[in-house]
Design a protein around this motif. Structure first.
Motif, PDB file in Angstrom:
ATOM      1  N   GLY A  48       0.826  -1.385  -0.005  1.00 56.92           N
ATOM      2  CA  GLY A  48      -0.073  -0.060  -0.021  1.00 56.92           C
ATOM      3  C   GLY A  48       0.904   1.263   0.160  1.00 56.92           C
ATOM      4  O   GLY A  48       0.165   2.317  -0.210  1.00 56.92           O
ATOM      5  N   MET A  49       2.092   1.008   0.072  1.00 57.29           N
ATOM      6  CA  MET A  49       2.771   2.343   0.021  1.00 57.29           C
ATOM      7  C   MET A  49       3.507   2.580  -1.190  1.00 57.29           C
ATOM      8  O   MET A  49       3.653   1.600  -1.830  1.00 57.29           O
ATOM      9  CB  MET A  49       3.910   2.255   1.164  1.00 57.29           C
ATOM     10  N   ASP A  50       3.743   3.773  -1.551  1.00 59.99           N
ATOM     11  CA  ASP A  50       4.825   4.153  -2.787  1.00 59.99           C
ATOM     12  C   ASP A  50       6.047   4.021  -2.266  1.00 59.99           C
ATOM     13  O   ASP A  50       6.546   4.533  -1.216  1.00 59.99           O
ATOM     14  CB  ASP A  50       4.294   5.795  -3.101  1.00 59.99           C
ATOM     15  N   ALA A  51       6.789   3.611  -3.195  1.00 59.05           N
ATOM     16  CA  ALA A  51       8.482   3.528  -2.969  1.00 59.05           C
ATOM     17  C   ALA A  51       9.214   3.865  -3.978  1.00 59.05           C
ATOM     18  O   ALA A  51       8.891   4.020  -5.456  1.00 59.05           O
ATOM     19  CB  ALA A  51       8.512   2.241  -2.335  1.00 59.05           C
ATOM     20  N   TRP A  52      10.528   4.049  -3.749  1.00 58.75           N
ATOM     21  CA  TRP A  52      11.425   4.247  -5.068  1.00 58.75           C
ATOM     22  C   TRP A  52      12.265   2.906  -5.374  1.00 58.75           C
ATOM     23  O   TRP A  52      12.516   2.240  -4.512  1.00 58.75           O
ATOM     24  CB  TRP A  52      12.467   5.104  -4.703  1.00 58.75           C
ATOM     25  N   LEU A  53      11.978   2.484  -6.666  1.00 55.24           N
ATOM     26  CA  LEU A  53      12.239   1.213  -7.043  1.00 55.24           C
ATOM     27  C   LEU A  53      13.806   1.331  -7.629  1.00 55.24           C
ATOM     28  O   LEU A  53      14.026   2.137  -8.488  1.00 55.24           O
ATOM     29  CB  LEU A  53      11.628   0.389  -8.022  1.00 55.24           C
ATOM     30  N   VAL A  54      14.919   0.874  -6.981  1.00 55.30           N
ATOM     31  CA  VAL A  54      16.236   1.106  -7.293  1.00 55.30           C
ATOM     32  C   VAL A  54      16.884  -0.147  -8.017  1.00 55.30           C
ATOM     33  O   VAL A  54      16.980  -1.281  -7.594  1.00 55.30           O
ATOM     34  CB  VAL A  54      17.082   1.483  -6.087  1.00 55.30           C
ATOM     35  N   SER A  55      16.992  -0.041  -9.158  1.00 51.28           N
ATOM     36  CA  SER A  55      17.301  -1.115 -10.132  1.00 51.28           C
ATOM     37  C   SER A  55      18.678  -1.340 -10.423  1.00 51.28           C
ATOM     38  O   SER A  55      19.078  -2.426 -11.114  1.00 51.28           O
ATOM     39  CB  SER A  55      16.155  -1.077 -11.329  1.00 51.28           C
ATOM     40  N   ARG A  56      19.589  -0.454 -10.435  1.00 49.78           N
ATOM     41  CA  ARG A  56      20.970  -0.410 -10.906  1.00 49.78           C
ATOM     42  C   ARG A  56      21.928  -1.242  -9.831  1.00 49.78           C
ATOM     43  O   ARG A  56      21.793  -0.521  -8.646  1.00 49.78           O
ATOM     44  CB  ARG A  56      21.514   0.832 -11.641  1.00 49.78           C
ATOM     45  N   HIS A  57      22.865  -1.974 -10.352  1.00 45.29           N
ATOM     46  CA  HIS A  57      23.831  -2.545  -9.319  1.00 45.29           C
ATOM     47  C   HIS A  57      24.514  -1.567  -8.276  1.00 45.29           C
ATOM     48  O   HIS A  57      24.223  -1.679  -7.048  1.00 45.29           O
ATOM     49  CB  HIS A  57      24.685  -3.355  -9.983  1.00 45.29           C
ATOM     50  N   GLU A  58      25.018  -0.402  -8.900  1.00 48.11           N
ATOM     51  CA  GLU A  58      25.768   0.413  -8.146  1.00 48.11           C
ATOM     52  C   GLU A  58      24.802   1.189  -7.107  1.00 48.11           C
ATOM     53  O   GLU A  58      25.132   1.577  -5.916  1.00 48.11           O
ATOM     54  CB  GLU A  58      26.255   1.339  -9.037  1.00 48.11           C
ATOM     55  N   ASP A  59      23.624   1.411  -7.610  1.00 50.60           N
ATOM     56  CA  ASP A  59      22.716   2.275  -6.748  1.00 50.60           C
ATOM     57  C   ASP A  59      22.108   1.626  -5.524  1.00 50.60           C
ATOM     58  O   ASP A  59      22.083   1.878  -4.590  1.00 50.60           O
ATOM     59  CB  ASP A  59      21.520   2.865  -7.525  1.00 50.60           C
ATOM     60  N   ILE A  60      21.895   0.047  -5.864  1.00 45.49           N
ATOM     61  CA  ILE A  60      21.687  -0.837  -4.935  1.00 45.49           C
ATOM     62  C   ILE A  60      22.797  -0.766  -3.589  1.00 45.49           C
ATOM     63  O   ILE A  60      22.287  -0.914  -2.474  1.00 45.49           O
ATOM     64  CB  ILE A  60      21.158  -2.186  -5.325  1.00 45.49           C
ATOM     65  N   ARG A  61      23.946  -0.947  -3.972  1.00 42.54           N
ATOM     66  CA  ARG A  61      24.810  -0.912  -3.032  1.00 42.54           C
ATOM     67  C   ARG A  61      24.978   0.397  -2.357  1.00 42.54           C
ATOM     68  O   ARG A  61      25.218   0.140  -0.985  1.00 42.54           O
ATOM     69  CB  ARG A  61      26.342  -1.440  -3.699  1.00 42.54           C
ATOM     70  N   ALA A  62      24.662   1.202  -2.723  1.00 38.82           N
ATOM     71  CA  ALA A  62      24.730   2.589  -2.131  1.00 38.82           C
ATOM     72  C   ALA A  62      23.758   2.597  -1.164  1.00 38.82           C
ATOM     73  O   ALA A  62      23.715   2.995  -0.033  1.00 38.82           O
ATOM     74  CB  ALA A  62      24.571   3.807  -3.357  1.00 38.82           C
TER      75      ALA A  62
END
Length: 406
Positions: A48-62
């Protein structure tokens, strides 16, 4: 299906969950488009919440290393329509941050050192051989999930914790409830209470009569600290180890066996070069990415992720399967390459919450798969698998059953 479509109420795209029917091991096809065009993009989650979907490897690590992004949402709770956003219970290490998380992790880290994991190798080999012996004696024909993939990590984690393996049917049922998305909140709460009560009783008995098991060592180690863990904290840690200690590894063993045995040339190549099993396991971990809906984080401050401003109070999802298929890190990412040079996949997470039992899981996978290929060279799927055989609606991707013959 390449686009999950917008949520009708908000217009925000829905969280991507559709695996291509002809390629059940591949994540939702929309991830490739998102990595290229919108690597940090808004989604509407089933919880039910909105979220930011983070899809790149580098950004996920961050995301997974930023102390301003809290793990209080834990695992994949964004996928639960009935997700309770209350404060985490005592001892829920995966939902705690900073000093509280470090306090509990320090209690456990001594159980997963290189030396202690190496000492477990004979036990894993013994359990693996025992189940292969049983399949060979009863076969040809078996369910590789029921007869091999599930009991190996289940029996090992029971031996480590001091949990009687005779009780495994009960805790496996409750753990299946907790990693699935189909049960209502009342059913999930009841399963959680049963597991916590079971572990609390076991902890209480170990307080009175210590043994040579992990729970007894946690109690002893805790007594040397300024703030010894309470019984509820130890019970919650026990539940975490019991559930996580067998569900992810069991599903990885079954899926990996399917990937290997469905291609006779692939299985033969690995059988001919058993010293490459370590590389093969890392590639299978990357390719399969069993934490299939990623990890949830909560912004406690304004941050910037991949050039996108994220406000305090926003949710983010680190899309592990997408990061593990990032073309900028893994050439030909949708291809299984058992000789792929080592690259930093995300299947055990990253940062301070990286899976504490990852070396144990790796060792179990190497022994189980290498022994299976060596002792059952004719192993193969007995029949084509229907889509319903796969766990598409669970926190952990896997197989409900895998009929095999040899």
């Amino acid at each position: 299906m390449t686009n999950p479509g917008p949520d009708q109420a908000t217009g925000t795209p829905r969280f991507p969950t559709i695996r291509p029917p002809s390629r059940p091991f591949d994540p939702d096809e929309s991830y490739a488009r998102l990595r290229a065009d919108a690597p940090v993009s808004p989604v509407r989650c089933p919880a039910g919440m909105d979220a930011w979907l983070v899809s790149r490897h580098e950004d996920i690590r961050a995301v997974l290393t930023d102390p301003r992004l809290s793990s209080r949402g834990a695992g994949s709770m964004h996928m639960l329509p009935s997700y309770d956003r209350a404060d985490p219970p005592p001892g829920s290490m995966i939902q705690l941050d900073g000093a509280e998380h470090a306090r509990l992790r320090r209690l456990l880290i001594g159980e997963f050192t290189v030396r202690r994991i190496a000492a477990l190798r004979p036990s894993v080999q013994r359990i693996t051989d025992r189940h292969i012996d049983a399949m060979l004696a009863a076969g040809p024909g078996a369910d590789l999930v029921r007869d091999f993939a599930l009991p190996i990590p289940s029996q090992l984690i029971c031996e480590l914790l001091g949990v009687p393996y005779a009780d495994h049917d009960a805790f496996q049922h409750d753990s299946e409830v907790l990693i699935g998305f189909d049960a209502d909140q009342a059913t999930r709460d009841a399963a959680t209470r049963r597991l916590e009560d079971y572990l609390a009783d076991l902890v209480t008995r170990r307080l009175a009569e210590p043994r040579d098991d992990l729970l007894s060592r946690l109690i002893a180690r805790g007594r040397t600290t300024e703030r010894p863990p309470t019984v509820p904290e130890l019970a919650t840690l026990g539940v975490l180890l019991l559930v996580a200690g067998h569900e992810t590894t069991a599903n990885m063993i079954a899926l990996s066996a399917l990937v290997l045995t469905a291609d006779p040339d692939r299985a033969a190549a690995l059988r001919a070069a058993p010293d490459t099993i370590g590389l093969a396991v890392e590639e299978l971990l990357r390719y399969l990415s069993v934490i299939q809906f990623g990890l949830l984080r909560y912004a406690t401050e304004d941050v910037t992720v991949g050039g996108t401003p994220v406000a305090a109070g926003d949710w983010l999802v680190a899309a592990i399967p997408s990061g593990n298929r990032d073309e900028d890190v893994f050439p030909a990412p949708d291809t299984v390459d058992l000789r792929r040079p080592p690259r930093p996949h995300l299947s055990f997470g990253f940062g301070p919450h990286q899976c504490i039992g990852q070396q144990l899981a790796r060792m179990e996978l190497r022994i189980a798969l290498a022994t299976l290929l060596r002792r059952m060279p004719g192993l193969r799927p007995a029949e084509p698998l229907a889509p319903s055989a796969f766990k598409h609606n669970d926190i952990v991707f896997g197989l409900r059953s895998l009929p095999v013959t040899w």
